[in-house]
Design a protein around this motif. Structure first.
Motif, short mmCIF file in Angstrom:
data_model
loop_
_atom_site.label_atom_id
_atom_site.label_comp_id
_atom_site.label_asym_id
_atom_site.label_seq_id
_atom_site.Cartn_x
_atom_site.Cartn_y
_atom_site.Cartn_z
N VAL A 75 0.87 -1.18 0.00
CA VAL A 75 0.00 0.00 0.00
C VAL A 75 0.91 1.22 0.00
CG1 VAL A 75 -1.82 1.24 1.21
CG2 VAL A 75 -1.78 -1.27 1.27
N GLU B 294 -7.33 1.07 -6.18
CA GLU B 294 -6.36 0.78 -7.24
C GLU B 294 -7.05 0.06 -8.40
OE1 GLU B 294 -2.88 0.55 -9.47
OE2 GLU B 294 -3.31 1.80 -7.74
N GLU C 217 -11.18 9.18 -1.04
CA GLU C 217 -10.67 8.08 -1.84
C GLU C 217 -10.87 8.36 -3.32
OE1 GLU C 217 -11.38 4.29 1.15
OE2 GLU C 217 -13.09 5.05 -0.01
N PHE D 209 -1.55 6.52 -0.34
CA PHE D 209 -2.86 6.01 0.08
C PHE D 209 -2.93 5.89 1.59
CE2 PHE D 209 -6.33 3.09 0.78
CZ PHE D 209 -7.29 3.60 -0.08
N TYR E 50 -7.49 0.18 -0.33
CA TYR E 50 -6.48 0.42 -1.36
C TYR E 50 -6.73 -0.48 -2.57
CZ TYR E 50 -2.27 0.02 -4.06
OH TYR E 50 -1.40 -0.04 -5.12
#
Length: 100
Positions: A9, A39, A82, A13, A35
């Motif tokens: 990670v 991603e 996010e 993030f 994450y």
């Protein structure tokens, strides 16, 4: 992050889940799950972003801002902070300038 898991990670993030004192605000497992989701979302959106750019001719920054708004709507899979990370990652993957 613990060494038992192979998923790295990135600090960009992890920072989303770090308090001013430097402690994680969520368990490591949750940060890792979030994450992976973010991603994967950024990776999936690369083709869509390129397609939208070629079909509409809209500037890259405008497309990225529109995507961030969509990702930040109520009921979205990701939280607004996010969504911002996803868009920055998407810009990185596409070698586009990050919108301000």
């Amino acid at each position: 992050m613990d060494d038992a898991n192979q998923i790295y990670v990135p600090p960009s993030f992890t920072a989303l889940f770090t308090s001013p004192s430097g402690r994680l605000t969520e368990p490591v497992s949750i940060v890792r799950e979030r994450y992976e989701l973010c991603e994967d979302l950024a990776q999936l959106l690369t083709e869509h972003a390129c397609d939208m750019r070629s079909r509409t001719g809209r500037p890259e920054g405008e497309l990225l801002r529109t995507m961030q708004l969509g990702l930040s709507e109520a009921g979205a899979q990701v939280r607004p902070f996010e969504a911002e990370w996803v868009v920055k990652r998407l810009a990185e993957l596409l070698d586009w300038e990050v919108p301000t």
